[in-house]
Design a protein around this motif. Structure first.
Motif, PDB file in Angstrom:
ATOM      1  N   TRP A  42     -15.400  26.479 -32.455  1.00 43.54           N
ATOM      2  CA  TRP A  42     -16.341  25.567 -31.822  1.00 43.54           C
ATOM      3  C   TRP A  42     -17.181  24.775 -32.820  1.00 43.54           C
ATOM      4  CZ3 TRP A  42     -16.752  24.171 -26.777  1.00 43.54           C
ATOM      5  CH2 TRP A  42     -16.046  24.936 -25.849  1.00 43.54           C
ATOM      6  N   THR A  43     -17.110  25.082 -34.099  1.00 40.78           N
ATOM      7  CA  THR A  43     -17.926  24.371 -35.080  1.00 40.78           C
ATOM      8  C   THR A  43     -17.607  22.882 -35.060  1.00 40.78           C
ATOM      9  OG1 THR A  43     -17.828  26.338 -36.496  1.00 40.78           O
ATOM     10  CG2 THR A  43     -18.656  24.302 -37.489  1.00 40.78           C
ATOM     11  N   GLY A  44     -18.644  22.046 -34.975  1.00 45.70           N
ATOM     12  CA  GLY A  44     -18.460  20.602 -35.008  1.00 45.70           C
ATOM     13  C   GLY A  44     -18.145  19.973 -33.673  1.00 45.70           C
ATOM     14  N   ASN A  45     -18.105  20.781 -32.591  1.00 41.34           N
ATOM     15  CA  ASN A  45     -17.699  20.207 -31.298  1.00 41.34           C
ATOM     16  C   ASN A  45     -18.699  19.166 -30.788  1.00 41.34           C
ATOM     17  OD1 ASN A  45     -19.252  21.450 -28.653  1.00 41.34           O
ATOM     18  ND2 ASN A  45     -19.402  22.804 -30.409  1.00 41.34           N
ATOM     19  N   ARG A  46     -20.008  19.403 -31.020  1.00 41.61           N
ATOM     20  CA  ARG A  46     -21.000  18.443 -30.520  1.00 41.61           C
ATOM     21  C   ARG A  46     -20.975  17.148 -31.327  1.00 41.61           C
ATOM     22  NH1 ARG A  46     -27.385  19.078 -29.992  1.00 41.61           N
ATOM     23  NH2 ARG A  46     -27.021  20.768 -31.417  1.00 41.61           N
ATOM     24  N   ASP A  47     -20.623  17.244 -32.611  1.00 36.10           N
ATOM     25  CA  ASP A  47     -20.500  16.039 -33.432  1.00 36.10           C
ATOM     26  C   ASP A  47     -19.326  15.192 -32.926  1.00 36.10           C
ATOM     27  OD1 ASP A  47     -22.450  17.400 -34.814  1.00 36.10           O
ATOM     28  OD2 ASP A  47     -21.077  18.101 -36.370  1.00 36.10           O
ATOM     29  N   ALA A  48     -18.229  15.868 -32.580  1.00 38.21           N
ATOM     30  CA  ALA A  48     -17.090  15.147 -32.002  1.00 38.21           C
ATOM     31  C   ALA A  48     -17.480  14.527 -30.671  1.00 38.21           C
ATOM     32  CB  ALA A  48     -15.911  16.103 -31.825  1.00 38.21           C
ATOM     33  N   PHE A  49     -18.269  15.269 -29.882  1.00 43.43           N
ATOM     34  CA  PHE A  49     -18.750  14.745 -28.597  1.00 43.43           C
ATOM     35  C   PHE A  49     -19.517  13.449 -28.806  1.00 43.43           C
ATOM     36  CE2 PHE A  49     -21.991  14.198 -25.386  1.00 43.43           C
ATOM     37  CZ  PHE A  49     -21.322  14.418 -24.198  1.00 43.43           C
ATOM     38  N   MET A  50     -20.451  13.444 -29.760  1.00 46.42           N
ATOM     39  CA  MET A  50     -21.258  12.248 -29.994  1.00 46.42           C
ATOM     40  C   MET A  50     -20.409  11.086 -30.488  1.00 46.42           C
ATOM     41  SD  MET A  50     -24.278  12.234 -28.955  1.00 46.42           S
ATOM     42  CE  MET A  50     -24.796  10.725 -29.759  1.00 46.42           C
ATOM     43  N   ALA A  51     -19.394  11.381 -31.294  1.00 41.42           N
ATOM     44  CA  ALA A  51     -18.501  10.315 -31.750  1.00 41.42           C
ATOM     45  C   ALA A  51     -17.785   9.678 -30.564  1.00 41.42           C
ATOM     46  CB  ALA A  51     -17.490  10.870 -32.752  1.00 41.42           C
ATOM     47  N   GLY A  52     -17.356  10.504 -29.612  1.00 44.29           N
ATOM     48  CA  GLY A  52     -16.703   9.978 -28.417  1.00 44.29           C
ATOM     49  C   GLY A  52     -17.637   9.116 -27.590  1.00 44.29           C
ATOM     50  N   VAL A  53     -18.887   9.543 -27.465  1.00 43.21           N
ATOM     51  CA  VAL A  53     -19.884   8.764 -26.727  1.00 43.21           C
ATOM     52  C   VAL A  53     -20.109   7.414 -27.405  1.00 43.21           C
ATOM     53  CG1 VAL A  53     -22.293   8.646 -25.992  1.00 43.21           C
ATOM     54  CG2 VAL A  53     -21.038  10.795 -25.781  1.00 43.21           C
ATOM     55  N   ILE A  54     -20.268   7.436 -28.724  1.00 44.85           N
ATOM     56  CA  ILE A  54     -20.511   6.196 -29.468  1.00 44.85           C
ATOM     57  C   ILE A  54     -19.316   5.260 -29.348  1.00 44.85           C
ATOM     58  CG2 ILE A  54     -20.809   5.252 -31.798  1.00 44.85           C
ATOM     59  CD1 ILE A  54     -22.502   7.781 -32.395  1.00 44.85           C
ATOM     60  N   TYR A  55     -18.115   5.818 -29.437  1.00 44.85           N
ATOM     61  CA  TYR A  55     -16.918   4.996 -29.240  1.00 44.85           C
ATOM     62  C   TYR A  55     -16.972   4.313 -27.875  1.00 44.85           C
ATOM     63  CZ  TYR A  55     -12.187   3.755 -27.902  1.00 44.85           C
ATOM     64  OH  TYR A  55     -11.095   3.076 -27.430  1.00 44.85           O
ATOM     65  N   GLY A  56     -17.324   5.067 -26.839  1.00 44.70           N
ATOM     66  CA  GLY A  56     -17.412   4.504 -25.500  1.00 44.70           C
ATOM     67  C   GLY A  56     -18.453   3.394 -25.411  1.00 44.70           C
ATOM     68  N   LEU A  57     -19.600   3.589 -26.055  1.00 37.33           N
ATOM     69  CA  LEU A  57     -20.643   2.564 -26.042  1.00 37.33           C
ATOM     70  C   LEU A  57     -20.176   1.291 -26.741  1.00 37.33           C
ATOM     71  CD1 LEU A  57     -23.827   4.710 -26.806  1.00 37.33           C
ATOM     72  CD2 LEU A  57     -23.156   3.715 -24.614  1.00 37.33           C
ATOM     73  N   MET A  58     -19.476   1.455 -27.856  1.00 38.09           N
ATOM     74  CA  MET A  58     -18.985   0.291 -28.589  1.00 38.09           C
ATOM     75  C   MET A  58     -17.906  -0.461 -27.806  1.00 38.09           C
ATOM     76  SD  MET A  58     -20.693  -0.061 -31.456  1.00 38.09           S
ATOM     77  CE  MET A  58     -21.993   0.118 -30.238  1.00 38.09           C
ATOM     78  N   GLU A  59     -17.237   0.258 -26.908  1.00 39.46           N
ATOM     79  CA  GLU A  59     -16.250  -0.384 -26.034  1.00 39.46           C
ATOM     80  C   GLU A  59     -16.893  -0.910 -24.754  1.00 39.46           C
ATOM     81  OE1 GLU A  59     -12.853  -0.920 -26.598  1.00 39.46           O
ATOM     82  OE2 GLU A  59     -13.510  -0.411 -28.639  1.00 39.46           O
ATOM     83  N   GLU A  60     -18.247  -0.862 -24.726  1.00 34.66           N
ATOM     84  CA  GLU A  60     -19.044  -1.384 -23.614  1.00 34.66           C
ATOM     85  C   GLU A  60     -18.774  -0.652 -22.304  1.00 34.66           C
ATOM     86  OE1 GLU A  60     -18.677  -5.624 -23.434  1.00 34.66           O
ATOM     87  OE2 GLU A  60     -19.473  -5.910 -25.449  1.00 34.66           O
ATOM     88  N   LEU A  61     -18.503   0.655 -22.403  1.00 32.84           N
ATOM     89  CA  LEU A  61     -18.353   1.483 -21.213  1.00 32.84           C
ATOM     90  C   LEU A  61     -19.726   1.949 -20.748  1.00 32.84           C
ATOM     91  CD1 LEU A  61     -15.358   3.675 -22.433  1.00 32.84           C
ATOM     92  CD2 LEU A  61     -15.245   1.608 -21.033  1.00 32.84           C
ATOM     93  N   ASP A  62     -19.842   2.315 -19.475  1.00 30.52           N
ATOM     94  CA  ASP A  62     -21.103   2.870 -18.999  1.00 30.52           C
ATOM     95  C   ASP A  62     -21.302   4.256 -19.622  1.00 30.52           C
ATOM     96  OD1 ASP A  62     -20.305   5.089 -16.831  1.00 30.52           O
ATOM     97  OD2 ASP A  62     -18.930   3.399 -16.640  1.00 30.52           O
ATOM     98  N   LEU A  63     -22.531   4.745 -19.573  1.00 27.34           N
ATOM     99  CA  LEU A  63     -22.865   5.984 -20.270  1.00 27.34           C
ATOM    100  C   LEU A  63     -22.120   7.198 -19.727  1.00 27.34           C
ATOM    101  CD1 LEU A  63     -26.653   6.171 -21.235  1.00 27.34           C
ATOM    102  CD2 LEU A  63     -24.677   6.716 -22.654  1.00 27.34           C
ATOM    103  N   VAL A  64     -21.908   7.260 -18.429  1.00 23.13           N
ATOM    104  CA  VAL A  64     -21.181   8.396 -17.858  1.00 23.13           C
ATOM    105  C   VAL A  64     -19.750   8.428 -18.398  1.00 23.13           C
ATOM    106  CG1 VAL A  64     -20.289   9.449 -15.743  1.00 23.13           C
ATOM    107  CG2 VAL A  64     -22.605   8.493 -15.779  1.00 23.13           C
TER     108      VAL A  64
END
Length: 368
Positions: free
Chosen positions: A307-329
Motif C-alpha cells: 500500500w505504500t504510495g497509494n495516496r500519491d498515486a491517487f492524487m496523480a490521478g485526480v490531477i490528471y483528471g483536472l488537467m483533462e477538465e473533468l469534474d472533481l468526482v
C-alpha cells in the motif's frame, strides 16, 4: 498566467506573427509594456522563442519531498522485542516526487522542485525521476545534509507497521533558496504541494500561486507532521488528507460518515480550502466540494501487494483528471484507479502504469 498574459497568448495563437505594436494596439498598452510582458513570458517558458511559439500542453509543477524509500518485508509474522528476518528493498520515494513520477508516466508535462543532498542517493533519485519523464532541472542539491529517507516495516500482507523518516534536510529550507524559481513556478497551470517544508515557506508559495491564478492542490503527508500545514490555506483548490491526519488537525475523533462530512466542512471553513478529499485507502474516498456536497468514490482493488504510495498515486490521478477538465468526482475516480494500479506492485510508484491501462480500468469500474 495573469489576465494580460492570457490575452497575449490568445492573440498570438490567432496570429503567431503579430507584431508588438499590433499587440499594444489591441491590448491598449504601450509597446514597451508589451515587450516587458513578452520578455517575462519567455522567461516563464510560456513563449518558447521567436515567432511566438506557444507551449501547447499544460504544465504541472510539484514541490515537496523526495526520499529514498527502504522497505523491509518480513519472512514471517513480525515479533516485537526480538530480531526478525526481512528482505530489504530500495525505491525512489517522497510524496511530491511520487506524484510527479506518476504524472510523468501518464505523459503529463510535469516538473519537480525538490531538495536532495549532494550525494549518490540524491543523484540517483533525480536521475530515476528524470527517466520517468519528469523535468528535475529546478531541484536543489545541498551539500550540508544527507538526502532524505523513509524506512517502512510492513507485515506479510504489505500493510504498514512502522514508518521511520529522516527529513532533516527540509528544516534548512528558506524562501531565499526558491527565489530564482519564481518565474518557473508562475508559468505552471497547476501547482502540487506536499507539506514537508517549513509552513511559512509553503504558505508563501500558496499565496503567490493564488495571486497568479494558478490552481493549487496539496496533500498532508502524515499525522505526525501536521504541524507543517499552514494555518491559512486560502488559495488551495483541493486538499487531500486522511482520517488520522484530520483528527490531529481538528482535535476530535472521526468515525462515521457524519463525522467525515463535519470534518471536511470544518477544514474548508477553518483553513479556507475550496474542496477537501478524505482518503480512507481501501474503504474509499469522500469528496467535499466547494458547494457543500459530499460524494463517496469507491476504491476498487484487484491484486494487493503493497500500500505504500497509494495516496500519491491517487492524487496523480485526480490531477490528471483536472488537467483533462473533468469534474472533481470523475477526477477522483481516476485517482482511485491509479491507487488500485499502484498497490499491484511492490515499488512505491508502479513503473508499469500506463494511460491506456488507466482508461481501461476506469471504463471497467466506473462506466455508467
Amino acid at each position: 498566467m495573469n489576465n494580460k498574459e492570457k490575452e497575449i497568448v490568445r492573440l498570438i495563437r490567432e496570429n503567431p506573427y503579430i507584431s508588438q505594436n499590433e499587440l499594444a494596439d489591441k491590448l491598449q498598452l504601450s509597446r514597451s509594456a508589451v515587450a516587458v510582458y513578452i520578455s517575462n513570458m519567455m522567461k516563464k517558458g510560456i513563449i518558447l522563442g521567436k515567432a511566438y511559439i506557444i507551449k501547447d500542453s499544460y504544465r504541472i509543477v510539484c514541490i515537496g519531498g523526495a526520499t529514498v524509500d527502504r522497505k523491509a518485508m518480513p519472512k514471517n509474522k513480525i515479533v516485537f522485542g526480538t530480531s526478525n528476518q526481512v528482505t530489504y528493498h530500495r525505491f525512489p520515494g517522497g510524496v511530491a516526487r511520487n506524484v510527479a513520477e506518476n504524472l510523468g508516466r501518464l505523459g503529463c508535462h510535469t516538473s519537480l522542485i525538490t531538495c536532495v543532498g549532494n550525494d549518490d542517493q540524491g543523484k540517483w533519485l533525480l536521475d530515476y525521476t528524470r527517466s520517468a519523464g519528469v523535468d528535475v532541472s529546478q531541484s536543489l542539491q545541498l551539500s550540508s545534509y544527507n538526502t532524505g529517507s523513509y524506512t517502512v516495516i510492513s507485515d506479510a500482507e504489505g500493510n504498514l507497521l512502522l514508518g521511520l523518516d529522516d527529513l532533516h534536510i527540509y528544516e534548512s529550507l528558506t524562501l531565499d533558496l526558491f527565489e530564482k524559481k519564481g518565474n518557473f513556478i508562475s508559468s505552471a497551470d497547476l501547482l502540487f504541494l506536499d507539506f514537508n517544508y517549513p509552513p511559512d515557506m509553503t504558505a508563501e508559495l500558496i499565496r503567490k500561486a493564488h495571486l497568479e491564478g494558478i490552481r493549487v492542490c496539496a496533500t498532508v503527508v502524515s499525522s505526525t507532521r501536521t504541524e507543517l500545514v499552514p494555518q491559512d490555506l486560502n488559495g488551495v483548490y483541493l486538499l487531500c488528507t486522511n482520517q488520522l491526519e484530520a483528527e490531529v488537525m481538528l482535535e476530535y475523533k472521526i468515525k462515521t460518515e457524519e463525522d467525515i462530512s463535519r470534518a471536511c466542512k470544518d477544514l474548508k471553513e477553518i483553513k479556507g480550502i475550496k474542496n477537501v478529499i478524505m482518503n480512507l485507502r481501501d474503504k474509499g474516498t469522500y469528496l467535499y466540494t466547494e458547494h457543500g456536497m459530499l460524494h463517496f468514490i469507491e476504491q476498487p482493488t484487484e491484486e494487493k501487494v503493497d500500500w505504500t504510495g497509494n495516496r500519491d498515486a491517487f492524487m496523480a490521478g485526480v490531477i490528471y483528471g483536472l488537467m483533462e477538465e473533468l469534474d472533481l468526482v470523475t477526477a477522483c475516480e481516476y485517482g482511485s484507479v491509479m491507487s488500485m494500479m499502484n498497490i499491484m506492485d511492490f515499488s512505491t510508484v508502479n513503473p508499469n502504469i500506463s494511460l491506456n491501462e488507466v482508461e481501461t480500468y476506469h471504463q471497467k469500474y466506473f462506466s455508467k
